[in-house]
Structure formats: C-alpha cells, structure tokens
Design a protein around this motif. Sequence first.
Motif: not given
Length: 775
Positions: A372-388
């Motif tokens: 949080d509170h950075n300057q990250i852009e683009g879309s949120i990758p679906d792969e993040i859901s691999n972190l079960t």
Amino acid sequence: MLSVLVFLLLNLAVIAQPAGTSHNSTFSDQQALTAFKKSLILDPFNSLQNWSPSLSFCNWTGVICSSRRERVAYLNLRGKGLVGPISPLVGNLSFLRVLDLFNNSLQGPLPYQLGKLFRLRILRLSYNRLEGPIPSTIGDCNSLQILSLYFNHLSGSIPSQLGLLSSLEVLFLGTNQLAGPVPPSLTNLSSLTQLYLNENKLNGGIPVELGVLTQLEVLNLEKNKFSGPIPRALSNCTRLQVLSLLDNQLTAYIPWQLCKLSELQKLYLGENQFNREIHGCFSNCTLLQHLDLNDNNLSGTVPLAFGRLLHLQRLKLFKNNLDGGGRGLSILTALTNCSSLEIIDFGFNRFSGVLPSSVGQLSSKISIFMMDHNQIEGSIPDEISNLTKLDTLDLGANSFNGTIPSTLGGLPSLQRLYMYGNNLHGTIPKSLGQAKNLGLLHLSDNMLSGEIPGDLGILSQLRRLLLSYNNLSGKIPANLGRCQALEKLDLSYNKLIGNIPPEVASLQNIQFFFNVSNNLLHGGVLEMSKMTMVQAIDVSHNLFSGEIPIVLESCKALEYLSLSWNSFAGPIPQSLANLQNLQYMDLSCNNLSGAIPVVFKEMKMLQKINLSSNRLVGEVPNGGVFTALDASALTGNLGLCGTWVNLPPCSYSKDKHPSISKKVIIPIAIAIVIIFMSFLAIFYGWRRINWNIISRKVEPVKVTYEQLVDATDGFNVANLLGTGKFGSVYKGILNSGKNIAVKVLNLQDENGHKSFSRECNILKRFGEMALSSRR
C-alpha cells in the motif's frame, strides 16, 4: 591435665555449636516464611492454606528444603495470584537458591535484604506490580545466574553494582520505568547470554563496551530513548542471534559490520532515523529469519541478494523512501526463492511499475502481503490468488486500474482485503462472498459501479465494509443485515437509491460508524434502536423525510450524529438530549419546526451543533453548547430570536416574556365563540343549531395587538401549539377569561392565506381564534 581439659571443652563447644545453630536457623526459615505469608493482603486461591505450624514447613506448598540441612532451598509460588508486599525477612532464607514469584500481584518495593541471599542462583519476580528502585544490594548475590524483574513498575537507574554479578547469564529488566544510561559496569558480565532492557526510559548512546560481551546471544534494547549511531563494536558479539533496537532515536546509517553476525536470526531496527541504503551484505547472514527495517529514512533499492536468504520468514520495510531503481518490482521476483517467507510489507515507499505475475510464485506460506501507499500501476495479476495462505492483502493507495480479480474469492484464509484509493472499475465480484473468513473489505475511493452484491451477506465474519467514494448504484441489499458481526459500515458518496432496509437498520453490533451519506436514499430513517453501541451515524445529503425517529435515544454510545441536507420535518425530539455522549449534532438544511429544545444546553459532552436552514422559532437557549455557538449554526431560521449575530433580539412584555414585536402583526379578529353559542342554545332551547344563522348574528371580537401580547405572554414559546410551513399558532387567554388561538401568518409566502383554512380544524377546541400576519 588442665590443658587436656581445655582441649576437651573446646571440642565439645565446636561439636555442640552446629546442632544449636541448625535448630535456630531452621526456626529462622520458618519465621521468614510465616512473615512472608502474613505480609500478603490476598491469597485468592488459598495456595498457602497448609502453611501452618502443625506441618513441617518443608512440606508447605511451594517450599522445597535441602535434604541434608532441612533448610529452604527453593521457594516457587509462581502464578498464585498473591497480592501484597514481599517481607524483608525473606532475606533470612540464607540457603535459598531459587526464589520464583513470577506472575503474581506483588507490590511495594524490592527489599534490600534480598542482597543477603548469597547462595541465590535464580531470582524471578517478573509480572508483578513491584515499584521503586532496584536495590544495589542485589549486587551482593554473587551466585546469581538469572535475574528476572521485567514487567513491573521499577524506576530509577540501573544500579552499577549489577556489574558485580560475575556468574550472571540472563538479565531481564524490560518493561519497567527505568531511566538514565546503561551503566558501563554491565560489560563486566562476561557470562551474559541474554540482556533485555527493552521498554524503559533509558537514554544516551548504546555503550560501545557491550561489544566485549562475546557470549551474548540476545540483546534487546527496543522502545527506549537511545540516540546516536549503532556501535560497530556490536559485530564482536559473534554469537548474537537476536538484535532488537527498534523504536529508539538512533541515527546515521546501519553499519555494514553487522553483516559479520553470521548466527543472526532476527534483526529489528525499525522506528529509528537511519538513512542511506540497505547493505546487500546482509545476504551473508544466511540464518536470518526476521528483518525489520521499517519506519526509517532508508533510500535506494532493496538488494536483489536478499533472494538468497532461504530462511527468511519476515521482511518489513514499510515507511521508508525505497524504490525499484529502474527495475520496478523485480525484488518480488528475487524473493520467490525464499520458500519460508510469510510476511512481505513494502507499504509507504516509492515503488513504481506494475505488479509482476511472478507474485503468484512467492512462498506458499505467505500470509501477509502489503504494498500500500506506493505508485504501482497496471492491473492486479490473477496469479496473486495462488497465495492460498494469504490472510491480509493490502494494495491500497496506488494507481492500479482494471477490475478486481474474481479469483480472490477462492482464498480460504483471506481475512483483510484493502484495495482502496486506486482507479479500479467494473463491479464488485460476487465471488468475494465465498471468502468465508473475510472480516474487512475496504474498496473505497475507486470507480466501481453496479450494485452491491447481495452475496456479501454470506460473510458472517465481516466486521468492516467500506465502499465509499465509488459509483455504486441500486439499492442497499437487505442481505447485509445477515452480517451480524458488522462494526463499521460506510456506503457514503455513491448513487444508491431506495430506503435503508430494516434488516440493515437493525444491525446491533455496529460499534464505530454507520455512514450512508451523500446518496439518493429516501423514505424515513428506520428505527435504529438496536444500534446501542454505534458511535457515529451519518445519513446526511440524501432525500430522507418524515420526523426524526425518537428511538435514536437508544443509541447511548453515539458521539456523532448528522441528519443534515434531507427533508426531515416536525419538531426536534427532546429525547435526543438523552444521548449523553453526543459531541457533534448536525440537523441543518431540513424542514424542522418548533422550538429548539431547551434541554440541549444540559448536554455536557456536546461541543458543536448545527441547526441552520430550518423553520425553527422562538428563543435560542442560553448555556451549554449554545454559549460559544457560531451564528452560522442558526442562520436560515426566520422565527428564531436571541442575542446572536444576525438574529433579532427577543422582546419581553411587562412580565418579561418574549414577544415577536419585530414582526408586523395585523390582527384579524375572526372568532367563533363556542361558550356564547352554547349559552344561546340553552337559553332559546334549540336542539338543532343553525350555524349559518348564528355566524351572521355573532359580532367578531375586536382584539388589539397589546391584548394579543398579554394573552399569549408575549408569544411565549411555552404557548406555541405548532409551526407549519406558512406560520405558527399560539394559545392564549384574554383578560375576559376566554381562550383564544393566534395564527401568525408569513405573508412573504403567497400561499400563507390558504394555509389558514387547513389549520382551523386544529383549533376547534379553543373558544376564540385570532389571526396575525408576518411580513
């Protein structure tokens, strides 16, 4: 012969002495234990019930004696809930080796007589309420190996005499109120393996001399007031496994010499004022598990070499000035080698670029991922859901766009999801209702549209639902009423329509705030009597109408109430004065009528009130919140009077009653004298009264303005019957004893005259009726 006799007598004396001494010493031990018991104020579990002369003290609870001398060697009363001071006679237990009074409620000072226990090896008095200084006499306990005094209220400085404890291995003085510098004499404790001075008020620099404690394995100086740089000499403590210096006032840079600590497992340097870059040489600390450098002024990049820390479990770098150095977030790709990683916190930095899809290849043990509170852009990758194993995902306050991945609903452990303050669009995925453990959902300040999914009502653990500042439309789903654990609900600044569902209005566990302001909601505000714990209610800037519900008085914990910019009508309920915790009340910009309840001035906690732009009349109360009231809080109420700026002063009759003399009153004496008509009916014996004939025969009663003022006590608020859109009605009694009702019309409104006929029905119970007009 004489010499032989003297020799025999001397030997008899030597033989006899131990027996007498042993008896006296045994009696002294019993006395000391008895004195300890008598000094206690409370023994809640009767743990010392068998401490009685009828039983050998060696068999008393918590007492262990040496088998050879029957002297007290161990006194272990940990966790017994004992309350009271420690008797000084404990210092007479001269054979005591272990004194363990851990986790009680012992209070008062530490007896200086403890210094007499020269055989004592372990002294545990932690988790009590002991106060005052640490006696310097403890330095006489030269056999002491463990001294544990943490979590008390001890004050003063650390006595330099502790440096005399040459056998000391563990020194716990943390969580007290000790002040001053660390005495250099502690560097004499060559056998010390653990030094805990954390959570005190110690100041000055960290002594360079601590570097000579080569046996040291744990050094905890966190949460003090130490200043200056970290001594490079600490790198000589090559056995250090834990080094915690967080939450001090340390400055300069983190010395690269700390990279020599090859056995280091936990390094906590957060909440200081360190600057410059992070040394890549920390990758040489191959056993490192925790690395906390948060809340400093560190700049530059995160070394990619950290990917070689195969035992790394926690990496906290938040609140610095770190960036990707043109490499974006490639550090996340490097960290995919750290298979034990559980926590990544890079929040409040300057990272930019896109979140790489490799984030899905991070450790399967990741439970907290915060960017949080950075300057990250683009879309949120679906792969993040691999972190079960993820239970906290914070991507808030960035520049993410695109939609919320629907696959997040498949994270079984997810408890907190933050995506606020981005440029996300599209709808809220219904699949989030499948994240059964979700307790916090924060999607505010985006561009989300569509309806709020009713599937969120399945989330029985949901405590906070924050969806404000979006473009959400449709109705508030009644299913949200199934979220019985909900403590915060914020749906403000959207385009929601309809009313507040009864199921939502009756959420009884709302504790912090209920905010549906700045929408298009309408209807009446339903009863919220079950919200007894809510602290803030904001329904402002909507289309609500009807009267303010009286049951708001049930919200006893309420501190903030805003009903402004709606169409509420009728009087202000006096019952709002029962909200004794209320600090802010905004009822402005409605159609409220009648007088301001005088009891509001008795609300001791009320600091601000706004009643502007309503149809309120009468005198503004004096005292309480009204004492320093800004005039803007009353503007737009043409019927108010008082001493405030822009308000007409209240005039008083001879009896000091307020009047409305500043208004142009034109009495129109129109009366139907019921008493007179009844008299005529009886006198002439009429059984049927022809009202048309009577009305032609009865002469209108002529009343002067002065008579109206006297009859209504100067149009006193106490005589106010009601207030309508076009005027107010007052009751009164003429000098003749006849009851009248006076209608004060607002002739600034062309419909004022028409309102008269509609309100006549209200006045049928009065004998005569008079009208006045206000220009």
